[in-house]
Design a protein around this motif. Structure first.
Motif, PDB file in Angstrom:
ATOM      1  N   SER A 113      -7.543  -3.210   1.620  1.00 34.10           N
ATOM      2  CA  SER A 113      -6.836  -3.448   0.367  1.00 34.10           C
ATOM      3  C   SER A 113      -5.541  -2.648   0.410  1.00 34.10           C
ATOM      4  O   SER A 113      -5.345  -1.795   1.274  1.00 34.10           O
ATOM      5  CB  SER A 113      -7.702  -3.067  -0.837  1.00 34.10           C
ATOM      6  OG  SER A 113      -8.037  -1.705  -0.790  1.00 34.10           O
ATOM      7  N   LEU A 114      -4.660  -2.946  -0.534  1.00 28.88           N
ATOM      8  CA  LEU A 114      -3.382  -2.250  -0.567  1.00 28.88           C
ATOM      9  C   LEU A 114      -2.892  -2.126  -1.999  1.00 28.88           C
ATOM     10  O   LEU A 114      -3.353  -2.845  -2.890  1.00 28.88           O
ATOM     11  CB  LEU A 114      -2.329  -2.960   0.291  1.00 28.88           C
ATOM     12  CG  LEU A 114      -2.050  -4.437   0.027  1.00 28.88           C
ATOM     13  CD1 LEU A 114      -1.072  -4.638  -1.105  1.00 28.88           C
ATOM     14  CD2 LEU A 114      -1.505  -5.075   1.288  1.00 28.88           C
ATOM     15  N   SER A 115      -1.975  -1.203  -2.195  1.00 29.27           N
ATOM     16  CA  SER A 115      -1.333  -1.060  -3.501  1.00 29.27           C
ATOM     17  C   SER A 115       0.094  -0.568  -3.281  1.00 29.27           C
ATOM     18  O   SER A 115       0.356   0.217  -2.372  1.00 29.27           O
ATOM     19  CB  SER A 115      -2.104  -0.095  -4.396  1.00 29.27           C
ATOM     20  OG  SER A 115      -2.077   1.209  -3.850  1.00 29.27           O
ATOM     21  N   VAL A 130       3.743   0.531  -5.717  1.00 29.22           N
ATOM     22  CA  VAL A 130       4.369   0.752  -7.009  1.00 29.22           C
ATOM     23  C   VAL A 130       5.858   0.492  -6.818  1.00 29.22           C
ATOM     24  O   VAL A 130       6.490   1.098  -5.950  1.00 29.22           O
ATOM     25  CB  VAL A 130       4.153   2.199  -7.512  1.00 29.22           C
ATOM     26  CG1 VAL A 130       4.950   2.457  -8.779  1.00 29.22           C
ATOM     27  CG2 VAL A 130       2.675   2.462  -7.710  1.00 29.22           C
ATOM     28  N   GLY A 153       3.595   2.987  -1.395  1.00 28.06           N
ATOM     29  CA  GLY A 153       2.303   2.337  -1.493  1.00 28.06           C
ATOM     30  C   GLY A 153       1.298   2.937  -0.535  1.00 28.06           C
ATOM     31  O   GLY A 153       1.589   3.888   0.198  1.00 28.06           O
ATOM     32  N   TYR A 165      -5.455   0.754   2.388  1.00 27.14           N
ATOM     33  CA  TYR A 165      -6.775   1.372   2.369  1.00 27.14           C
ATOM     34  C   TYR A 165      -7.653   0.708   3.414  1.00 27.14           C
ATOM     35  O   TYR A 165      -7.721  -0.517   3.500  1.00 27.14           O
ATOM     36  CB  TYR A 165      -7.414   1.227   0.988  1.00 27.14           C
ATOM     37  CG  TYR A 165      -6.576   1.857  -0.096  1.00 27.14           C
ATOM     38  CD1 TYR A 165      -6.663   3.225  -0.355  1.00 27.14           C
ATOM     39  CD2 TYR A 165      -5.682   1.098  -0.846  1.00 27.14           C
ATOM     40  CE1 TYR A 165      -5.887   3.816  -1.344  1.00 27.14           C
ATOM     41  CE2 TYR A 165      -4.907   1.679  -1.841  1.00 27.14           C
ATOM     42  CZ  TYR A 165      -5.015   3.033  -2.081  1.00 27.14           C
ATOM     43  OH  TYR A 165      -4.246   3.608  -3.054  1.00 27.14           O
ATOM     44  N   SER A 223       7.177  -0.810   1.505  1.00 31.96           N
ATOM     45  CA  SER A 223       7.230  -2.273   1.466  1.00 31.96           C
ATOM     46  C   SER A 223       8.588  -2.768   1.955  1.00 31.96           C
ATOM     47  O   SER A 223       9.348  -3.399   1.239  1.00 31.96           O
ATOM     48  CB  SER A 223       6.941  -2.784   0.055  1.00 31.96           C
ATOM     49  OG  SER A 223       7.857  -2.228  -0.851  1.00 31.96           O
TER      50      SER A 223
END
Length: 86
Positions: A28-30, A32, A44, A47, A57
């Motif tokens: 998964s990734l995130s 901001v 970011g 995970y 990014s």
């Protein structure tokens, strides 16, 4: 909201083209996206298992395309609804 879902899908497609996303394995990734007048940052994490790997990014050969796309979305929402994101 009259903003096209295609705009959000395009941002997702651009995130999946980012160097760190392409070059690493992840579950998964995130990210901001902090866009302010004259500046933008987009930290970011990727995970994998129990680990968090810092990521940016940035897309090779198009380093500003994702930031520009997000700014365009923010501006479109401001025009459509009369207020900006904070």
């Amino acid at each position: 909201m009259n903003i096209s879902n295609d705009k959000i899908k395009n941002i997702g497609k651009l995130v999946l083209q980012c160097e760190d996303v392409v070059e690493n394995e992840w579950d998964s990734l995130s990210f901001v996206f902090d866009v302010a007048e004259g500046s933008a940052s987009n930290p970011g994490f990727l995970y994998r298992d129990e680990k968090a790997i810092p990521a940016t990014s940035e897309i090779e050969d198009k380093p500003l395309v994702l930031d520009d796309t997000i700014v365009d979305l923010i501006n479109e929402i401001a025009r459509e609804y009369g207020h900006e994101w904070h």
